[in-house]
Write a protein that holds these residues in place. Structure first.
Motif, PDB file in Angstrom:
ATOM      1  N   MET A  48      39.691  22.956  40.117  1.00 55.57           N
ATOM      2  CA  MET A  48      40.891  21.244  40.273  1.00 55.57           C
ATOM      3  C   MET A  48      39.972  20.779  39.163  1.00 55.57           C
ATOM      4  SD  MET A  48      43.991  22.969  39.390  1.00 55.57           S
ATOM      5  CE  MET A  48      45.739  23.595  40.328  1.00 55.57           C
ATOM      6  N   ALA A  51      38.422  20.792  36.552  1.00 59.36           N
ATOM      7  CA  ALA A  51      39.482  20.953  35.386  1.00 59.36           C
ATOM      8  C   ALA A  51      40.026  19.676  34.489  1.00 59.36           C
ATOM      9  CB  ALA A  51      40.584  22.275  35.314  1.00 59.36           C
ATOM     10  N   ILE A  53      41.993  18.354  36.976  1.00 52.67           N
ATOM     11  CA  ILE A  53      44.103  17.922  37.861  1.00 52.67           C
ATOM     12  C   ILE A  53      42.985  17.739  38.535  1.00 52.67           C
ATOM     13  CG2 ILE A  53      45.541  19.149  38.440  1.00 52.67           C
ATOM     14  CD1 ILE A  53      45.281  19.744  36.129  1.00 52.67           C
ATOM     15  N   PRO A  73      42.280  15.831  32.640  1.00 55.18           N
ATOM     16  CA  PRO A  73      42.035  17.670  31.470  1.00 55.18           C
ATOM     17  C   PRO A  73      42.570  17.595  29.996  1.00 55.18           C
ATOM     18  CG  PRO A  73      44.251  16.623  33.242  1.00 55.18           C
ATOM     19  CD  PRO A  73      43.673  15.721  32.994  1.00 55.18           C
ATOM     20  N   HIS A  74      43.370  17.024  28.868  1.00 55.27           N
ATOM     21  CA  HIS A  74      43.036  16.984  28.344  1.00 55.27           C
ATOM     22  C   HIS A  74      42.009  17.064  27.660  1.00 55.27           C
ATOM     23  CE1 HIS A  74      43.356  12.853  26.797  1.00 55.27           C
ATOM     24  NE2 HIS A  74      44.226  12.508  27.920  1.00 55.27           N
ATOM     25  N   VAL A  77      40.132  19.380  28.669  1.00 53.30           N
ATOM     26  CA  VAL A  77      40.247  20.843  27.725  1.00 53.30           C
ATOM     27  C   VAL A  77      39.367  20.989  25.880  1.00 53.30           C
ATOM     28  CG1 VAL A  77      41.989  21.977  26.177  1.00 53.30           C
ATOM     29  CG2 VAL A  77      42.834  21.752  28.472  1.00 53.30           C
ATOM     30  N   LEU A  83      40.954  26.776  31.902  1.00 53.96           N
ATOM     31  CA  LEU A  83      41.264  27.551  33.783  1.00 53.96           C
ATOM     32  C   LEU A  83      42.245  27.895  33.926  1.00 53.96           C
ATOM     33  CD1 LEU A  83      40.952  27.602  36.412  1.00 53.96           C
ATOM     34  CD2 LEU A  83      42.237  25.289  37.005  1.00 53.96           C
ATOM     35  N   LEU A  89      50.817  30.779  37.225  1.00 54.73           N
ATOM     36  CA  LEU A  89      51.308  29.446  36.379  1.00 54.73           C
ATOM     37  C   LEU A  89      52.085  29.540  34.780  1.00 54.73           C
ATOM     38  CD1 LEU A  89      50.017  26.475  38.461  1.00 54.73           C
ATOM     39  CD2 LEU A  89      51.278  27.767  38.917  1.00 54.73           C
ATOM     40  N   VAL A  90      52.268  30.983  34.587  1.00 51.45           N
ATOM     41  CA  VAL A  90      52.773  30.672  33.527  1.00 51.45           C
ATOM     42  C   VAL A  90      54.021  30.014  33.638  1.00 51.45           C
ATOM     43  CG1 VAL A  90      51.918  32.907  32.992  1.00 51.45           C
ATOM     44  CG2 VAL A  90      54.275  32.884  33.774  1.00 51.45           C
ATOM     45  N   PHE A  91      54.364  30.319  31.504  1.00 51.06           N
ATOM     46  CA  PHE A  91      55.646  28.810  32.158  1.00 51.06           C
ATOM     47  C   PHE A  91      56.670  29.850  31.937  1.00 51.06           C
ATOM     48  CE2 PHE A  91      52.893  26.142  28.907  1.00 51.06           C
ATOM     49  CZ  PHE A  91      52.500  25.272  30.076  1.00 51.06           C
ATOM     50  N   ALA A 102      51.697  27.219  23.876  1.00 47.45           N
ATOM     51  CA  ALA A 102      51.053  26.073  24.315  1.00 47.45           C
ATOM     52  C   ALA A 102      50.134  26.094  24.758  1.00 47.45           C
ATOM     53  CB  ALA A 102      51.774  25.763  26.004  1.00 47.45           C
ATOM     54  N   GLY A 103      49.151  27.298  24.616  1.00 46.74           N
ATOM     55  CA  GLY A 103      47.842  27.305  25.327  1.00 46.74           C
ATOM     56  C   GLY A 103      47.037  27.212  24.164  1.00 46.74           C
ATOM     57  N   TYR A 105      47.613  24.285  22.235  1.00 44.77           N
ATOM     58  CA  TYR A 105      48.386  23.140  21.823  1.00 44.77           C
ATOM     59  C   TYR A 105      47.218  21.942  21.461  1.00 44.77           C
ATOM     60  CZ  TYR A 105      51.054  18.743  22.867  1.00 44.77           C
ATOM     61  OH  TYR A 105      51.538  17.221  22.359  1.00 44.77           O
ATOM     62  N   ARG A 150      46.626  33.101  27.225  1.00 44.38           N
ATOM     63  CA  ARG A 150      46.818  31.389  26.743  1.00 44.38           C
ATOM     64  C   ARG A 150      45.813  31.077  26.823  1.00 44.38           C
ATOM     65  NH1 ARG A 150      50.870  28.843  31.321  1.00 44.38           N
ATOM     66  NH2 ARG A 150      48.920  28.879  32.418  1.00 44.38           N
TER      67      ARG A 150
ATOM     68  N   LEU B 167      57.438  22.071  22.946  1.00 48.91           N
ATOM     69  CA  LEU B 167      56.868  22.611  23.010  1.00 48.91           C
ATOM     70  C   LEU B 167      56.515  22.246  24.864  1.00 48.91           C
ATOM     71  CD1 LEU B 167      56.151  25.883  22.751  1.00 48.91           C
ATOM     72  CD2 LEU B 167      54.093  25.062  22.378  1.00 48.91           C
ATOM     73  N   GLN B 174      58.439  23.532  33.241  1.00 47.95           N
ATOM     74  CA  GLN B 174      58.797  24.149  33.661  1.00 47.95           C
ATOM     75  C   GLN B 174      57.619  24.503  35.067  1.00 47.95           C
ATOM     76  OE1 GLN B 174      59.174  27.613  30.835  1.00 47.95           O
ATOM     77  NE2 GLN B 174      60.716  26.835  29.922  1.00 47.95           N
ATOM     78  N   GLN B 175      56.460  23.973  33.749  1.00 50.28           N
ATOM     79  CA  GLN B 175      54.795  24.447  34.913  1.00 50.28           C
ATOM     80  C   GLN B 175      54.054  23.161  34.690  1.00 50.28           C
ATOM     81  OE1 GLN B 175      53.081  24.690  37.380  1.00 50.28           O
ATOM     82  NE2 GLN B 175      54.136  26.345  37.786  1.00 50.28           N
ATOM     83  N   CYS B 182      46.727  23.098  29.786  1.00 46.00           N
ATOM     84  CA  CYS B 182      46.675  23.238  28.374  1.00 46.00           C
ATOM     85  C   CYS B 182      46.558  22.030  27.348  1.00 46.00           C
ATOM     86  CB  CYS B 182      48.442  24.141  27.872  1.00 46.00           C
ATOM     87  SG  CYS B 182      48.637  25.214  28.378  1.00 46.00           S
ATOM     88  N   GLY B 183      46.196  21.335  27.652  1.00 43.68           N
ATOM     89  CA  GLY B 183      46.037  20.089  27.357  1.00 43.68           C
ATOM     90  C   GLY B 183      46.840  18.949  26.654  1.00 43.68           C
ATOM     91  N   MET B 184      47.943  19.488  27.247  1.00 41.53           N
ATOM     92  CA  MET B 184      49.217  18.390  26.874  1.00 41.53           C
ATOM     93  C   MET B 184      48.860  17.165  28.271  1.00 41.53           C
ATOM     94  SD  MET B 184      51.684  21.213  27.195  1.00 41.53           S
ATOM     95  CE  MET B 184      51.806  22.421  25.721  1.00 41.53           C
TER      96      MET B 184
END
Lengths: 240, 292
Positions: A48, A51, A53, A73-74, A77, A83, A89-91, A102-103, A105, A150, B167, B174-175, B182-184
């Protein structure tokens, strides 16, 4: 080989409790590097922190020569780290395809994203059949594949994986490790946290042991007897 | 019998406004897991700013007022986010609840002060137009309310389900950890959610004032209550739920009024809320749960 990721003296704390008490390690370009250790040793905290977080309190994390400790984090990425988080932790309320989108993004190449999704379906065949199903309805193994796919959608240079075998049936675990080896062969550097020391040592080029927030061993598979690794990975050494 | 159907029809037409307000509450809850108590008051505030700025431009047409309210709603949404959420430590659950209640009261005071407490005339869209179908009729302005609300809701659904921003909004709702991986950017999504719900609120506020014919702070209380009821009945965080619950509350409200009179109407609406809280606490679309 050169180090793609260099972690130096990283301290990360939850309030006053230091989960990482000065961790240093390296992940070589092109390798599968594995971090083993018992519950609560700080494995997930390190993932974490890398990444973005969690923010390390001190220390440095260098990725491809650039300092990323404390970055958002963004931004991390965007530099090429993805990570696959613990518990996947899927949506849950998005379809499999939307999860993959989303992956991707941060990518703007729409046509190439759709082609990439198709390639993911080719690699992770069970996902193709579930393309329009919601993420939350998948089985544990399918969710793990989705979580890996993802993460790959951002085209990372370094893939961090936090306990990908957690809670999966042995056959599925074999499948996940086969995928890990395959991804690595295709050029992705992998930094893997595991409890399943037996499987992890089979694929890893190098491994570290972490106990109570500190790295206590570093070596290649074979440099420490496997039963000793397993004992320390599950229970920690009896030094305390 | 025709009276009854007429009452239900009018109620459903007006209920689309409740749907809009409910969507505003529920979207913020879905994304941030926080209740924005100031939402309805800010919406009426936006309707007021819309009215004032339109008359400053010497353009008293309802549509110009709507346009100005929409913009004002977006700006107020941003301000509410900044003051009540961004500047206040989110970790404390009660802090943001209190800050938005404070903002609700402040907005009330500001409108009350600006209008010296007097109701302001609000332009109607289709004044004195009636559509007739045999025994039945529809007030022209209620048809406009219905049409505008449906267009806004459709636009929002397109935004949520067909765009990159949508999205990210759903992902953060949701998460949130995975969304960041995911870079958001969560803060960016939160801000935009407030601006977008603010725009919806500005439109809803203007629609209500226009349907009622005047703007006064007496609207903010009931609108806040109805918005929250719609949000709970629809299921916290569920946009489709808010849409259906808005129509349901609007329709039933008029049924209660038809049978029991205007003074008893809201009592039954409250009882409806409790019926849901006890028997379907997850809202209309939640799977059977609750009492076990």
């Amino acid at each position: 080989m050169s180090a793609l990721l260099e972690v130096k003296d990283v301290v990360t704390a939850y309030g006053k409790i230091e989960a990482l008490k000065g961790v240093s390690l390296e992940v070589q370009q092109g390798s599968i590097t594995c971090l083993l250790g018992p519950n609560g040793a700080g494995k997930t905290t390190l993932m974490m922190s890398t990444a973005g977080i969690l923010r390390p309190r001190s220390g440095s994390i260098q990725f491809a020569g650039a300092e990323i400790a404390g970055a958002a984090p963004h931004a991390i990425v965007a530099r090429g780290i993805a990570l696959v988080p613990e518990n996947r932790l899927v949506f849950p309320g998005m379809t499999v395809t939307e999860n993959l989108r989303a992956g991707a993004y941060q990518r703007a190449d729409k046509a190439e994203i759709e082609a990439h999704i198709e390639r993911m379906f080719a690699r992770f065949a069970p996902l193709k059949a579930r393309a329009t199903q919601l993420g939350g309805t998948l089985s544990g193994g399918e969710q793990q594949m989705l979580s890996v796919a993802r993460a790959l959608m951002s085209r990372p240079r370094l893939l961090l994986m936090d306990e990908p075998s957690l809670g999966l049936a042995p056959l599925i675990v074999d499948e996940i490790f086969r995928i890990i080896a395959e991804l690595n062969k295709d050029g992705t550097t992998i930094f893997l946290v595991e409890q399943n020391a037996h499987m992890a040592l089979k694929v890893a080029n190098h491994f570290y042991l972490i106990e109570q927030g500190k790295v206590t061993f570093s070596g290649d598979p074979g440099s420490l007897a496997e039963d000793e690794v397993i004992r320390r990975a599950y229970l920690g050494s009896a030094r305390a | 019998m025709f009276d009854f159907i007429q009452a239900v029809l009018d109620g459903i037409l007006f209920g689309t406004i409740y749907s809009l307000i409910g969507i505003g509450f529920t979207l913020v809850f879905g994304v941030m897991h926080k209740i924005n108590m100031a939402y309805a008051a800010a919406s009426i505030g936006a309707a007021y700013i819309g009215l004032v700025s339109a008359s400053a431009m010497k353009a008293a047409s309802a549509w110009v007022v709507f346009g100005c309210s929409l913009v004002a709603g977006g700006v107020l949404g941003f301000l509410v986010y900044l003051i009540c959420f961004h500047l206040i430590p989110l970790r404390n659950e009660n802090a943001t609840l209190m800050s938005t209640v404070g903002m609700l009261l402040l907005a009330d005071e500001l409108i009350s002060h600006a209008t010296t407490g007097a109701p302001q005339n609000y332009p109607a869209t289709l004044e004195d137009v009636m559509f007739r179908f045999g025994e039945m009729s529809m007030r022209g302005d209620l048809v406009v309310v219905f049409g505008v609300s449906v267009v806004c809701t459709a636009a929002l659904l397109l935004l949520l389900y067909r765009t990159r921003l949508g999205l990210a909004t759903r992902a953060v709702a949701q998460q949130p950890i995975a969304a960041q991986l995911c870079g958001m950017r969560v803060a960016q999504v939160n801000t935009l959610t407030f601006v977008i719900t603010g725009v919806l609120g500005g439109i809803a506020g203007a629609l209500i004032c226009s349907a009622v014919g005047s703007l006064s702070i007496l609207l903010t209380g009931p609108l806040t209550v109805k918005g929250l009821i719609v949000t709970v009945i629809g299921g916290l965080g569920s946009v489709p739920g808010a849409i259906v619950a808005g129509l349901l509350v609007g329709g039933l409200e008029n049924v209660f009024q038809h049978f029991r009179g205007v003074t008893e109407r809201d009592m039954y609406v409250m009882l409806l809320l409790f019926a849901f809280l006890i028997f379907r606490p997850g809202g209309i679309f939640a799977k059977g749960q609750g009492r076990d």
